[in-house]
Design an enzyme around this catalytic site. Structure first.
Site: not given
Length: 103
Positions: A63-65
């Site tokens: 996951y990222c932002d």
């Protein structure tokens, strides 16, 4: 080659509790320190190429932002033979029970 799978942010809790998964937070160190998913390792997207020890037998949940960077990287890793999941909406979409927030 494994297929790339996307999962909802709600599904993250399922993978946190599994021993056959590795949750990877692709945001920078400052963002990770401010809050992250419990048990996630922080490997910033811009430094990912430097990281050489990815477990081949685990599901890599990225996951990222907001979900864009994790989707691109999950696709690349799937082409290399890793089992990957990308979280739709990224950290901003996550509201689960494994949220760690710094005070």
């Amino acid at each position: 080659m494994f297929p790339l799978e996307t999962i909802s942010a709600k599904m993250l809790d399922y993978y946190v509790d599994r021993k056959d998964s590795l949750i990877i937070d692709l945001r920078d160190e400052k963002e990770y320190a401010e809050g992250h998913v419990k048990g996630a390792v922080n490997i910033p997207y811009g430094k990912f190429d430097e990281y050489r020890k990815l477990p081949e037998k685990k599901v890599l949940v990225l996951y990222c932002d907001r979900g864009g960077a994790s989707l691109m990287l999950a696709r690349q890793l799937a082409k290399k033979g890793y089992m990957t999941r990308s979280v739709i909406g990224g950290f901003r979409a996550y509201r689960g029970r494994n949220l760690v927030i710094s005070s």
